[in-house]
Design a protein around this motif. Sequence first.
Motif, mmCIF file in Angstrom:
data_model
loop_
_atom_site.group_PDB
_atom_site.id
_atom_site.type_symbol
_atom_site.label_atom_id
_atom_site.label_comp_id
_atom_site.label_asym_id
_atom_site.label_seq_id
_atom_site.Cartn_x
_atom_site.Cartn_y
_atom_site.Cartn_z
ATOM 1 N N VAL A 36 88.535 52.529 56.267
ATOM 2 C CA VAL A 36 89.976 52.755 56.098
ATOM 3 C C VAL A 36 90.730 52.357 57.367
ATOM 4 C CG1 VAL A 36 91.743 54.521 55.740
ATOM 5 C CG2 VAL A 36 89.646 54.565 54.388
ATOM 6 N N THR A 37 90.135 52.670 58.523
ATOM 7 C CA THR A 37 90.796 52.366 59.800
ATOM 8 C C THR A 37 90.866 50.861 60.038
ATOM 9 O OG1 THR A 37 89.938 54.437 60.698
ATOM 10 C CG2 THR A 37 90.753 52.812 62.267
ATOM 11 N N SER A 38 89.724 50.194 59.971
ATOM 12 C CA SER A 38 89.563 48.723 60.005
ATOM 13 C C SER A 38 89.903 48.036 61.324
ATOM 14 C CB SER A 38 90.357 48.063 58.861
ATOM 15 O OG SER A 38 91.739 48.076 59.119
ATOM 16 N N GLU A 39 90.765 48.601 62.176
ATOM 17 C CA GLU A 39 91.162 47.960 63.417
ATOM 18 C C GLU A 39 91.098 48.934 64.581
ATOM 19 O OE1 GLU A 39 95.003 46.253 63.032
ATOM 20 O OE2 GLU A 39 94.420 44.793 61.497
ATOM 21 N N VAL A 40 90.909 48.381 65.776
ATOM 22 C CA VAL A 40 90.837 49.202 66.987
ATOM 23 C C VAL A 40 92.153 49.942 67.200
ATOM 24 C CG1 VAL A 40 90.556 49.145 69.504
ATOM 25 C CG2 VAL A 40 89.114 47.701 68.046
ATOM 26 N N PHE A 99 84.703 41.273 71.121
ATOM 27 C CA PHE A 99 85.403 40.007 70.912
ATOM 28 C C PHE A 99 85.710 39.793 69.428
ATOM 29 C CE2 PHE A 99 85.819 35.464 70.297
ATOM 30 C CZ PHE A 99 86.573 35.056 71.387
ATOM 31 N N LYS A 100 84.733 40.072 68.562
ATOM 32 C CA LYS A 100 84.948 39.906 67.127
ATOM 33 C C LYS A 100 86.044 40.843 66.618
ATOM 34 C CE LYS A 100 80.176 38.473 66.164
ATOM 35 N NZ LYS A 100 78.906 38.839 65.472
ATOM 36 N N ALA A 101 86.085 42.063 67.154
ATOM 37 C CA ALA A 101 87.130 43.008 66.748
ATOM 38 C C ALA A 101 88.501 42.494 67.159
ATOM 39 C CB ALA A 101 86.864 44.375 67.368
ATOM 40 N N ALA A 132 81.347 48.735 58.668
ATOM 41 C CA ALA A 132 81.996 49.447 57.561
ATOM 42 C C ALA A 132 82.668 48.502 56.584
ATOM 43 C CB ALA A 132 83.008 50.448 58.107
ATOM 44 N N THR A 133 83.145 47.351 57.089
ATOM 45 C CA THR A 133 83.846 46.406 56.213
ATOM 46 C C THR A 133 82.962 45.240 55.776
ATOM 47 O OG1 THR A 133 84.685 45.286 58.202
ATOM 48 C CG2 THR A 133 86.095 46.956 57.199
ATOM 49 N N ALA A 134 82.105 44.760 56.683
ATOM 50 C CA ALA A 134 81.309 43.561 56.377
ATOM 51 C C ALA A 134 79.937 43.883 55.795
ATOM 52 C CB ALA A 134 81.145 42.710 57.639
ATOM 53 N N GLU A 135 79.389 45.064 56.091
ATOM 54 C CA GLU A 135 78.050 45.430 55.621
ATOM 55 C C GLU A 135 78.067 46.833 55.018
ATOM 56 O OE1 GLU A 135 74.738 44.184 58.312
ATOM 57 O OE2 GLU A 135 76.379 43.877 59.732
ATOM 58 N N PRO A 136 78.669 47.003 53.865
ATOM 59 C CA PRO A 136 78.726 48.331 53.244
ATOM 60 C C PRO A 136 77.329 48.916 53.042
ATOM 61 C CG PRO A 136 80.178 46.795 52.109
ATOM 62 C CD PRO A 136 79.352 45.976 53.055
ATOM 63 N N GLY A 137 77.197 50.174 53.387
ATOM 64 C CA GLY A 137 75.917 50.860 53.228
ATOM 65 C C GLY A 137 75.051 50.859 54.464
ATOM 66 N N ARG A 138 75.357 50.004 55.425
ATOM 67 C CA ARG A 138 74.503 49.911 56.608
ATOM 68 C C ARG A 138 74.548 51.196 57.439
ATOM 69 N NH1 ARG A 138 75.044 45.704 61.734
ATOM 70 N NH2 ARG A 138 73.362 46.635 62.964
ATOM 71 N N LEU A 139 75.741 51.734 57.661
ATOM 72 C CA LEU A 139 75.858 52.951 58.455
ATOM 73 C C LEU A 139 75.172 54.132 57.779
ATOM 74 C CD1 LEU A 139 79.547 52.732 59.762
ATOM 75 C CD2 LEU A 139 77.434 52.227 60.993
ATOM 76 N N PHE A 198 93.975 37.880 63.624
ATOM 77 C CA PHE A 198 94.159 37.096 62.401
ATOM 78 C C PHE A 198 94.248 37.950 61.135
ATOM 79 C CE2 PHE A 198 92.214 34.146 65.410
ATOM 80 C CZ PHE A 198 93.048 33.047 65.291
ATOM 81 N N GLY A 199 94.053 39.250 61.246
ATOM 82 C CA GLY A 199 94.200 40.116 60.086
ATOM 83 C C GLY A 199 93.105 39.913 59.058
ATOM 84 N N SER A 200 93.502 39.823 57.796
ATOM 85 C CA SER A 200 92.544 39.756 56.692
ATOM 86 C C SER A 200 91.897 38.387 56.523
ATOM 87 C CB SER A 200 93.222 40.161 55.370
ATOM 88 O OG SER A 200 94.307 39.280 55.096
ATOM 89 N N ARG A 201 92.380 37.372 57.263
ATOM 90 C CA ARG A 201 91.829 36.020 57.105
ATOM 91 C C ARG A 201 91.435 35.453 58.478
ATOM 92 N NH1 ARG A 201 95.413 32.574 52.921
ATOM 93 N NH2 ARG A 201 93.457 31.419 52.874
ATOM 94 N N PRO A 202 90.450 36.057 59.141
ATOM 95 C CA PRO A 202 90.019 35.563 60.442
ATOM 96 C C PRO A 202 89.203 34.283 60.297
ATOM 97 C CG PRO A 202 88.580 37.334 59.747
ATOM 98 C CD PRO A 202 89.667 37.222 58.701
ATOM 99 N N PRO A 203 89.113 33.465 61.341
ATOM 100 C CA PRO A 203 88.272 32.268 61.273
ATOM 101 C C PRO A 203 86.805 32.649 61.122
ATOM 102 C CG PRO A 203 89.001 32.674 63.526
ATOM 103 C CD PRO A 203 89.763 33.628 62.656
ATOM 104 N N ARG A 204 86.029 31.732 60.552
ATOM 105 C CA ARG A 204 84.599 32.002 60.385
ATOM 106 C C ARG A 204 83.936 32.135 61.750
ATOM 107 N NH1 ARG A 204 85.254 27.699 56.974
ATOM 108 N NH2 ARG A 204 84.023 26.384 58.395
ATOM 109 N N GLU A 205 82.943 33.028 61.828
ATOM 110 C CA GLU A 205 82.281 33.258 63.102
ATOM 111 C C GLU A 205 81.568 32.008 63.607
ATOM 112 O OE1 GLU A 205 79.806 36.700 63.063
ATOM 113 O OE2 GLU A 205 81.395 38.049 62.374
ATOM 114 N N SER A 206 81.206 31.109 62.709
ATOM 115 C CA SER A 206 80.519 29.884 63.123
ATOM 116 C C SER A 206 81.435 28.961 63.921
ATOM 117 C CB SER A 206 79.987 29.136 61.895
ATOM 118 O OG SER A 206 81.051 28.795 61.010
ATOM 119 N N THR A 207 82.762 29.191 63.822
ATOM 120 C CA THR A 207 83.698 28.342 64.567
ATOM 121 C C THR A 207 83.909 28.836 65.994
ATOM 122 O OG1 THR A 207 85.632 29.611 63.813
ATOM 123 C CG2 THR A 207 84.908 27.762 62.431
ATOM 124 N N TYR A 208 83.429 29.990 66.299
ATOM 125 C CA TYR A 208 83.517 30.467 67.684
ATOM 126 C C TYR A 208 82.189 31.148 68.080
ATOM 127 C CZ TYR A 208 84.868 34.901 65.400
ATOM 128 O OH TYR A 208 84.915 36.022 64.594
#
Length: 493
Positions: free
Chosen positions: A67-71, A447-449, A38-45, A455-465
């Motif tokens: 709107v929810t964005s978090e678990v 894990f990504k969630a 919903a946040t990273a790929e708009p339109g996919r759902l 980290f909120g709105s500025r999480p580390p890049r997925e390539s770093t983990y």
Amino acid sequence: MRTRICLYILLLTPLLVYWQTVFHDYGMRSDYSHLRAATAEPGRLVKFYASEGRPLYGAMLETSYAVTSEVSRLKWLRLCSLLLLTLLGLVLWRQLYQSGWNEVQSAGIGLGVLLLPSAQVLASWASGWAQALTLLLAMAGFSAVETEIERGGLKRFVALAGGAMIYAAASLIAPANVLFALVPLAGVLVVRTGREMMTDRSWVLLHLGVLVAGLLGGWIFSQGLLSSGDFLEAGRLLRLETNPFTKLGWFLANPLPNALALFALNDDFHARAIIYWGSVALVLAILYFAYRKVTAKGDEGVKRRWRYCLIALPLLVIGITVVAADRASTYRVLFAVCGLVLVLVAFAFRILVLGEKPRPWLHYPLLALIWGALAYAAHFNSFRLLAEPQGREWDIVRNEVLRANFNQKLRVHLITPGVEDRSTKRIYGDEFGSLSSSDPQVATEMFKAAVRERFGSRPPRESTYPITAGPTAPASGESDLVIDLRRLKSYRE
């Protein structure tokens, strides 16, 4: 006073039963991927669910999860599901009461619908709010038709057209739940007096005709979306069944017994098979002896209505089910069938036990005892078999993420649990007592969630983990952080 008591019971009981479940911190398996998409790929759902014939469902989920964005905020979607289900119980209560049911009995049916296993799942699953809305739309479609069906001319035409449009819109969210319109249809049919302007046959055929027209209209609209070229292929909900006889056998062996068992769960390990099959046998016995008592009176009108409910309506459900290629027997798609069985059992119970003029000293304590036991069972199932075990999985992953050091590259491996590692004694399908993290993709999304929540709105890049997941432990030195979800079984032991 009686009306107020019924109102308070219908308002407060669902809140008391599901409150702990709604506000527990957890997500179900699809919640994690929905949050990210919903946040990273708009339109996919929207595209995914449109390919299954549910474009409105995809749009609703994408908007609400964005709107929810978090678990931790999924509780607000579950609360929305609960409020919609509560409203459904109230609407069904008033519809049945206005049609000729006793006020207490109609309230009992409304409450029973809110305690079904299907309702337990919807109240526990964040995405259930859209499906609960479909149930309300099905009730609205029936009420729109019923309000003007006895009249002629333009008013009836407008009501029929409006009902069909409501059904069509609902079918673009959750097609299976549109059949919930059969629940008030059966409830009104069994108490018709025979003095109405329309005959029972005409009344039933008109209602069913509008329902089928709405479902067909939604299906045609979905086919039109697919023909536009925006979607690669039709999902299973839009494909037609190629082996109808095997599909019929599957329906009789799986969804139908689940519906006939009503409030008893079908355990995958058959740990309580005697309770499950005993419930099925009891329901069939109640319907059989009630039908025998009705036929013994010789009232042709009553016998005809019972045949419609016991033969015609189930055949319609079976026919629609057999046509579609989907083979899902989960409780979240059985709401309509379970509700239909509940109405018929309630009317049969009234015939066999309560009679036309029930005695208050027997009537009210008996209903209170039944619904009290069912409310406790619904609370136990929804919290102990859904919210709590899912929360354990989420806690394991989230706690590891909170302790992890992301200042340097972190190789992560999640050891996914098997069924033998579950935290509950009972399990059914992919709902009650089931595991989410047993799927490597779901474990990865979990894990990504957890990273996004830390980290909120500025999480580390997925390539770093970089994340890997599977049922076996990694070789020594291949991973910096290993999360063993197999320790879930310690809760069961």
